[in-house]
Structure formats: C-alpha cells, structure tokens
Design a protein around this motif. Structure first.
Motif, PDB file in Angstrom:
ATOM      1  N   SER A 180      30.156  37.585  -5.518  1.00 21.87           N
ATOM      2  CA  SER A 180      29.964  37.646  -4.070  1.00 21.87           C
ATOM      3  C   SER A 180      29.811  39.091  -3.591  1.00 21.87           C
ATOM      4  O   SER A 180      28.926  39.394  -2.787  1.00 21.87           O
ATOM      5  CB  SER A 180      31.141  36.974  -3.387  1.00 21.87           C
ATOM      6  OG  SER A 180      31.009  37.021  -2.003  1.00 21.87           O
ATOM      7  N   ASP A 181      30.660  39.979  -4.078  1.00 22.32           N
ATOM      8  CA  ASP A 181      30.574  41.392  -3.698  1.00 22.32           C
ATOM      9  C   ASP A 181      29.248  42.011  -4.123  1.00 22.32           C
ATOM     10  O   ASP A 181      28.614  42.735  -3.354  1.00 22.32           O
ATOM     11  CB  ASP A 181      31.726  42.196  -4.305  1.00 22.32           C
ATOM     12  CG  ASP A 181      33.075  41.836  -3.711  1.00 22.32           C
ATOM     13  OD1 ASP A 181      33.109  41.187  -2.647  1.00 22.32           O
ATOM     14  OD2 ASP A 181      34.096  42.192  -4.336  1.00 22.32           O
TER      15      ASP A 181
ATOM     16  N   MET B 287      31.096  26.295  -8.292  1.00 26.52           N
ATOM     17  CA  MET B 287      30.156  25.578  -7.433  1.00 26.52           C
ATOM     18  C   MET B 287      30.611  25.587  -5.982  1.00 26.52           C
ATOM     19  O   MET B 287      29.790  25.655  -5.067  1.00 26.52           O
ATOM     20  CB  MET B 287      29.974  24.146  -7.927  1.00 26.52           C
ATOM     21  CG  MET B 287      29.180  24.061  -9.208  1.00 26.52           C
ATOM     22  SD  MET B 287      28.728  22.387  -9.647  1.00 26.52           S
ATOM     23  CE  MET B 287      30.257  21.766 -10.319  1.00 26.52           C
ATOM     24  N   ALA B 288      31.912  25.557  -5.745  1.00 22.78           N
ATOM     25  CA  ALA B 288      32.433  25.554  -4.387  1.00 22.78           C
ATOM     26  C   ALA B 288      32.176  26.872  -3.671  1.00 22.78           C
ATOM     27  O   ALA B 288      32.130  26.910  -2.441  1.00 22.78           O
ATOM     28  CB  ALA B 288      33.934  25.263  -4.406  1.00 22.78           C
ATOM     29  N   ARG B 289      31.991  27.950  -4.405  1.00 23.87           N
ATOM     30  CA  ARG B 289      31.782  29.264  -3.794  1.00 23.87           C
ATOM     31  C   ARG B 289      30.312  29.648  -3.682  1.00 23.87           C
ATOM     32  O   ARG B 289      29.990  30.734  -3.219  1.00 23.87           O
ATOM     33  CB  ARG B 289      32.503  30.330  -4.623  1.00 23.87           C
ATOM     34  CG  ARG B 289      33.989  30.134  -4.813  1.00 23.87           C
ATOM     35  CD  ARG B 289      34.866  30.879  -3.846  1.00 23.87           C
ATOM     36  NE  ARG B 289      34.610  32.284  -3.707  1.00 23.87           N
ATOM     37  CZ  ARG B 289      35.351  33.255  -4.233  1.00 23.87           C
ATOM     38  NH1 ARG B 289      36.382  32.955  -4.988  1.00 23.87           N
ATOM     39  NH2 ARG B 289      35.049  34.508  -3.997  1.00 23.87           N
ATOM     40  N   CYS B 290      29.399  28.752  -4.060  1.00 24.72           N
ATOM     41  CA  CYS B 290      27.960  29.043  -4.029  1.00 24.72           C
ATOM     42  C   CYS B 290      27.372  28.815  -2.643  1.00 24.72           C
ATOM     43  O   CYS B 290      27.891  28.040  -1.857  1.00 24.72           O
ATOM     44  CB  CYS B 290      27.220  28.155  -5.029  1.00 24.72           C
ATOM     45  SG  CYS B 290      27.597  28.555  -6.731  1.00 24.72           S
ATOM     46  N   ASP B 291      26.253  29.494  -2.388  1.00 23.27           N
ATOM     47  CA  ASP B 291      25.514  29.298  -1.147  1.00 23.27           C
ATOM     48  C   ASP B 291      24.594  28.091  -1.230  1.00 23.27           C
ATOM     49  O   ASP B 291      24.353  27.408  -0.252  1.00 23.27           O
ATOM     50  CB  ASP B 291      24.659  30.529  -0.820  1.00 23.27           C
ATOM     51  CG  ASP B 291      25.508  31.762  -0.577  1.00 23.27           C
ATOM     52  OD1 ASP B 291      26.638  31.613  -0.082  1.00 23.27           O
ATOM     53  OD2 ASP B 291      25.033  32.867  -0.877  1.00 23.27           O
TER      54      ASP B 291
ATOM     55  N   PHE C 260      22.031  36.186  -7.692  1.00 23.92           N
ATOM     56  CA  PHE C 260      22.599  35.597  -8.899  1.00 23.92           C
ATOM     57  C   PHE C 260      22.175  34.145  -9.019  1.00 23.92           C
ATOM     58  O   PHE C 260      22.238  33.394  -8.047  1.00 23.92           O
ATOM     59  CB  PHE C 260      24.127  35.675  -8.871  1.00 23.92           C
ATOM     60  CG  PHE C 260      24.650  37.054  -9.122  1.00 23.92           C
ATOM     61  CD1 PHE C 260      24.874  37.492 -10.417  1.00 23.92           C
ATOM     62  CD2 PHE C 260      24.908  37.923  -8.080  1.00 23.92           C
ATOM     63  CE1 PHE C 260      25.348  38.761 -10.659  1.00 23.92           C
ATOM     64  CE2 PHE C 260      25.377  39.189  -8.307  1.00 23.92           C
ATOM     65  CZ  PHE C 260      25.596  39.617  -9.609  1.00 23.92           C
ATOM     66  N   LEU C 261      21.765  33.789 -10.201  1.00 25.43           N
ATOM     67  CA  LEU C 261      21.504  32.399 -10.558  1.00 25.43           C
ATOM     68  C   LEU C 261      22.555  32.058 -11.606  1.00 25.43           C
ATOM     69  O   LEU C 261      22.523  32.569 -12.724  1.00 25.43           O
ATOM     70  CB  LEU C 261      20.098  32.226 -11.124  1.00 25.43           C
ATOM     71  CG  LEU C 261      19.741  30.849 -11.638  1.00 25.43           C
ATOM     72  CD1 LEU C 261      19.748  29.852 -10.496  1.00 25.43           C
ATOM     73  CD2 LEU C 261      18.408  30.863 -12.305  1.00 25.43           C
ATOM     74  N   VAL C 262      23.519  31.239 -11.216  1.00 28.59           N
ATOM     75  CA  VAL C 262      24.649  30.923 -12.087  1.00 28.59           C
ATOM     76  C   VAL C 262      24.538  29.472 -12.522  1.00 28.59           C
ATOM     77  O   VAL C 262      24.555  28.563 -11.690  1.00 28.59           O
ATOM     78  CB  VAL C 262      25.994  31.159 -11.366  1.00 28.59           C
ATOM     79  CG1 VAL C 262      27.163  30.843 -12.285  1.00 28.59           C
ATOM     80  CG2 VAL C 262      26.089  32.588 -10.861  1.00 28.59           C
TER      81      VAL C 262
END
Length: 105
Positions: A53-54, A72-76, A62-64
């Motif tokens: 995120s930083d 997954m909960a922290r993705c846009d 980023f492609l994770v």
C-alpha cells in the motif's frame, strides 16, 4: 547455509524485502507478485500489505496473485476466473470501493 536455517516464512520475507529494496532504488511502473504471501503468517501478511500500500502511493502498480483472504481484503480491485458452464471461463472483476458503496457497509 544460514538461509536453510530459517523458516519458509522468513525466507519469503527476505526475498520480498530484496524485491522491494530494488523497487525503492529503481522504481518500475508495475510489479507482479505471484503467491508471495502464501508462506507468511497473518501478522506478516498485514505487514506485507501495508508495504504494498505504501509503495503503491509512490506510483508503483502491483498485480498480486493470491489466495490469501487478508491480502484480498486489502486490494482495490479483485479479478477472478469463473466457470459458469462447463468449458466456458469468464473473467470477473470487482472494484472494492464501488462494492462497499453498493452494499451500504
């Protein structure tokens, strides 16, 4: 020999730290990470997500690729592949901000 003495999660953290250090020295517009969070415990997954995120605020996209629920909960945005009928795959995309607004959470 010393790398073999540490756990898989610690080895993964060391490798991730090296990749991120390279991106801090020489940033690229895109970074693809495939299942790097798999060997990590929940607290280290949180640290990993915070670092991603930083760094994304600095212009790196980023492609994770992951199966970890915390990541997954922290993705846009989430992308997935579904098979609604046998032999036919579909790509599904969800914008998380829009999904939260629609759900009214």
């Amino acid at each position: 020999q010393t790398m073999s003495l540490i756990s898989g999660g610690e080895q993964a953290l060391s490798a991730i730290a090296l990749v991120f250090a390279a991106f801090l020295v020489r940033p690229a517009p895109v970074c693809v990470l495939d299942e790097v969070d798999a060997p990590l415990d929940d607290s280290n997954v949180d640290r990993f997500c915070s670092l991603v995120s930083d760094m994304s605020r600095e212009g790196v996209r980023f492609l994770v690729v992951t199966h970890h629920a915390l990541t997954m909960a922290r993705c846009d945005r989430l992308f997935g592949v579904t098979m609604s009928e046998r032999g036919v795959s579909r790509v599904a995309s969800v914008d998380m901000d829009q999904a939260v607004r629609v759900a009214g959470v």
